[in-house]
Design a protein around this motif. Structure first.
Motif, PDB file in Angstrom:
ATOM      1  N   VAL A 175       0.841  -1.205   0.000  1.00  0.00           N
ATOM      2  CA  VAL A 175       0.000   0.000   0.000  1.00  0.00           C
ATOM      3  C   VAL A 175       0.874   1.253   0.000  1.00  0.00           C
ATOM      4  N   LEU A 176       1.924   1.228   0.806  1.00  0.00           N
ATOM      5  CA  LEU A 176       2.841   2.382   0.814  1.00  0.00           C
ATOM      6  C   LEU A 176       3.487   2.571  -0.559  1.00  0.00           C
ATOM      7  N   ASP A 177       3.771   1.463  -1.248  1.00  0.00           N
ATOM      8  CA  ASP A 177       4.389   1.578  -2.580  1.00  0.00           C
ATOM      9  C   ASP A 177       3.467   2.319  -3.548  1.00  0.00           C
ATOM     10  N   VAL A 178       2.177   1.999  -3.475  1.00  0.00           N
ATOM     11  CA  VAL A 178       1.214   2.700  -4.340  1.00  0.00           C
ATOM     12  C   VAL A 178       1.196   4.191  -4.001  1.00  0.00           C
ATOM     13  N   MET A 179       1.239   4.492  -2.721  1.00  0.00           N
ATOM     14  CA  MET A 179       1.225   5.901  -2.299  1.00  0.00           C
ATOM     15  C   MET A 179       2.502   6.629  -2.728  1.00  0.00           C
ATOM     16  N   LYS A 180       3.613   5.912  -2.668  1.00  0.00           N
ATOM     17  CA  LYS A 180       4.876   6.523  -3.103  1.00  0.00           C
ATOM     18  C   LYS A 180       4.822   6.863  -4.591  1.00  0.00           C
ATOM     19  N   THR A 181       4.257   5.946  -5.373  1.00  0.00           N
ATOM     20  CA  THR A 181       4.131   6.202  -6.818  1.00  0.00           C
ATOM     21  C   THR A 181       3.280   7.448  -7.059  1.00  0.00           C
ATOM     22  N   LEU A 182       2.174   7.531  -6.352  1.00  0.00           N
ATOM     23  CA  LEU A 182       1.293   8.701  -6.500  1.00  0.00           C
ATOM     24  C   LEU A 182       2.034   9.990  -6.174  1.00  0.00           C
ATOM     25  N   ALA A 183       2.779   9.938  -5.096  1.00  0.00           N
ATOM     26  CA  ALA A 183       3.531  11.122  -4.665  1.00  0.00           C
ATOM     27  C   ALA A 183       4.540  11.517  -5.742  1.00  0.00           C
ATOM     28  N   ARG A 184       5.228  10.533  -6.276  1.00  0.00           N
ATOM     29  CA  ARG A 184       6.233  10.787  -7.304  1.00  0.00           C
ATOM     30  C   ARG A 184       5.603  11.392  -8.548  1.00  0.00           C
ATOM     31  N   GLU A 185       4.362  10.999  -8.825  1.00  0.00           N
ATOM     32  CA  GLU A 185       3.678  11.522 -10.018  1.00  0.00           C
ATOM     33  C   GLU A 185       3.088  12.909  -9.796  1.00  0.00           C
ATOM     34  N   GLY A 186       3.272  13.447  -8.581  1.00  0.00           N
ATOM     35  CA  GLY A 186       2.882  14.840  -8.381  1.00  0.00           C
ATOM     36  C   GLY A 186       1.533  15.066  -7.724  1.00  0.00           C
ATOM     37  N   MET A 187       0.931  14.010  -7.186  1.00  0.00           N
ATOM     38  CA  MET A 187      -0.349  14.201  -6.486  1.00  0.00           C
ATOM     39  C   MET A 187      -0.127  15.026  -5.214  1.00  0.00           C
ATOM     40  N   THR A 188      -1.032  15.942  -4.945  1.00  0.00           N
ATOM     41  CA  THR A 188      -1.038  16.673  -3.681  1.00  0.00           C
ATOM     42  C   THR A 188      -1.629  15.751  -2.628  1.00  0.00           C
ATOM     43  N   MET A 189      -0.874  15.511  -1.553  1.00  0.00           N
ATOM     44  CA  MET A 189      -1.320  14.508  -0.579  1.00  0.00           C
ATOM     45  C   MET A 189      -1.129  14.995   0.853  1.00  0.00           C
ATOM     46  N   VAL A 190      -2.116  14.711   1.694  1.00  0.00           N
ATOM     47  CA  VAL A 190      -1.947  14.875   3.134  1.00  0.00           C
ATOM     48  C   VAL A 190      -2.161  13.496   3.739  1.00  0.00           C
ATOM     49  N   VAL A 191      -1.164  13.024   4.456  1.00  0.00           N
ATOM     50  CA  VAL A 191      -1.151  11.641   4.916  1.00  0.00           C
ATOM     51  C   VAL A 191      -0.954  11.598   6.427  1.00  0.00           C
ATOM     52  N   VAL A 192      -1.941  11.052   7.131  1.00  0.00           N
ATOM     53  CA  VAL A 192      -1.762  10.764   8.552  1.00  0.00           C
ATOM     54  C   VAL A 192      -1.257   9.336   8.644  1.00  0.00           C
ATOM     55  N   THR A 193      -0.124   9.145   9.250  1.00  0.00           N
ATOM     56  CA  THR A 193       0.431   7.791   9.330  1.00  0.00           C
ATOM     57  C   THR A 193       1.411   7.675  10.486  1.00  0.00           C
ATOM     58  N   HIS A 194       1.589   6.435  10.928  1.00  0.00           N
ATOM     59  CA  HIS A 194       2.642   6.157  11.906  1.00  0.00           C
ATOM     60  C   HIS A 194       3.852   5.530  11.219  1.00  0.00           C
ATOM     61  N   GLU A 195       3.805   5.452   9.887  1.00  0.00           N
ATOM     62  CA  GLU A 195       4.914   4.840   9.140  1.00  0.00           C
ATOM     63  C   GLU A 195       6.006   5.884   8.932  1.00  0.00           C
ATOM     64  N   MET A 196       6.949   5.905   9.846  1.00  0.00           N
ATOM     65  CA  MET A 196       7.963   6.958   9.806  1.00  0.00           C
ATOM     66  C   MET A 196       8.922   6.782   8.631  1.00  0.00           C
ATOM     67  N   GLY A 197       9.079   5.535   8.178  1.00  0.00           N
ATOM     68  CA  GLY A 197       9.912   5.311   6.995  1.00  0.00           C
ATOM     69  C   GLY A 197       9.316   6.013   5.783  1.00  0.00           C
ATOM     70  N   PHE A 198       8.009   5.905   5.661  1.00  0.00           N
ATOM     71  CA  PHE A 198       7.308   6.589   4.563  1.00  0.00           C
ATOM     72  C   PHE A 198       7.481   8.099   4.691  1.00  0.00           C
ATOM     73  N   ALA A 199       7.286   8.613   5.890  1.00  0.00           N
ATOM     74  CA  ALA A 199       7.423  10.060   6.112  1.00  0.00           C
ATOM     75  C   ALA A 199       8.819  10.531   5.705  1.00  0.00           C
ATOM     76  N   ARG A 200       9.790   9.777   6.148  1.00  0.00           N
ATOM     77  CA  ARG A 200      11.175  10.146   5.880  1.00  0.00           C
ATOM     78  C   ARG A 200      11.474  10.174   4.383  1.00  0.00           C
ATOM     79  N   GLU A 201      10.928   9.168   3.698  1.00  0.00           N
ATOM     80  CA  GLU A 201      11.270   8.996   2.285  1.00  0.00           C
ATOM     81  C   GLU A 201      10.452   9.902   1.367  1.00  0.00           C
ATOM     82  N   VAL A 202       9.176  10.118   1.708  1.00  0.00           N
ATOM     83  CA  VAL A 202       8.248  10.705   0.736  1.00  0.00           C
ATOM     84  C   VAL A 202       7.821  12.126   1.078  1.00  0.00           C
ATOM     85  N   ALA A 203       7.780  12.459   2.368  1.00  0.00           N
ATOM     86  CA  ALA A 203       7.188  13.742   2.750  1.00  0.00           C
ATOM     87  C   ALA A 203       8.052  14.918   2.313  1.00  0.00           C
ATOM     88  N   ASP A 204       7.387  15.968   1.847  1.00  0.00           N
ATOM     89  CA  ASP A 204       8.079  17.251   1.703  1.00  0.00           C
ATOM     90  C   ASP A 204       8.191  17.912   3.066  1.00  0.00           C
TER      91      ASP A 204
END
Ligand code: ADP
Ligand code: MG
Length: 240
Positions: A175-204
């Protein structure tokens, strides 16, 4: 795309959001973290007016969300939301879960809606499940259907409220992989999550909330290396 200025929200006597200031630009990915009960879900739900604010200003994609004249249906068409619970219709096949809103709300023909659905099912990697019922899918697959359903409305903004919290650990990654792809493609996203790896890698930017306030807002590099606020430091130390 999203602009909060001094936003307060009360549930009766209880103030759940306190003086929220936040801006999310087009194509930005903002990850919201913080302890349970800090107001993260409420913040997200104000954006598409599932909750109304008490005071302050909230503008989303040029719509003043709490203006009485605001076109809430248009606002909601522009915003996709994915929840912890996938909320698929159990008695409808996957493809029919996805075509429903585009046909009803956007007026697509069945054929157009099905083509769109297949496009997004392929994007989330489960086109082979199009004619299955949700109960035959794993949690991770169901959540990917929920994301495809949101995308089929061609939203400008996607909101995610703990999208992986109800999943078995081995399904979080897909599921995170799908979200990462979306982020890379330029989707505007607000994500509440406890997945700190995702935050570190994907968040602006990472926004840390506590007791209804934004306590800290920083780049992930800054936030994880050296949070400025004691409450953020305590929160991070509890995660490890
Ligand atoms: P989080 O998502 O960070 O866990 P929430 O936004 O769900 O926080 O909730 C923040 C606070 O508001 C909690 O204390 C919660 O109990 C309270 N709350 C949430 N929804 C309601 C409601 N509909 N009525 C009253 N209080 C609520
Ligand atoms: Mg929540």
């Amino acid at each position: 795309m999203i602009f909060f200025r001094e936003v307060d929200k009360h549930y009766g006597d209880f103030q759940v959001l306190k003086g929220i200031n936040l801006q999310v630009g087009q194509g930005e990915v903002v990850v919201v973290v913080g302890p349970s009960g800090s107001g993260k879900s409420t913040l997200l739900r104000c954006i598409n007016r599932l909750e109304t604010i008490t005071s302050g200003e909230l503008v989303v994609h040029d719509v003043k969300v709490n203006d009485r004249k605001a076109d809430i249906n248009k606002l909601r068409r522009d915003i996709g939301m994915v929840f912890q619970q996938f909320n698929l219709y159990p008695h409808k096949k996957v493809i029919d879960n996805i075509t429903l809103a585009p046909m009803k709300v956007l007026g697509l023909s069945k054929k157009e809606a099905e083509e769109t659905a297949m496009y997004y099912l392929e994007k989330v990697g489960i086109q082979d499940k199009a004619y299955a019922y949700p109960s035959k899918l794993s949690g991770g697959q169901q959540q990917r259907v929920a994301i495809a359903r949101g995308l089929a409305m061609k939203p400008k903004i996607m909101l995610f409220d703990e999208p992986t919290s109800a999943l078995d650990p081995e399904m979080v990654g897909e599921v995170l992989d799908v979200m990462k792809t979306l982020a890379r493609e330029g989707m505007t996203m607000v994500v509440v999550t406890h997945e700190m790896g995702f935050a570190r890698e994907v968040a602006d930017r990472v926004v840390f909330m506590d007791q209804g306030q934004i306590v800290e807002e920083a780049t992930p590099a800054e936030f994880f290396a050296s949070p400025r606020e004691e409450r953020a430091r305590a929160f991070l130390s509890r995660l490890i």
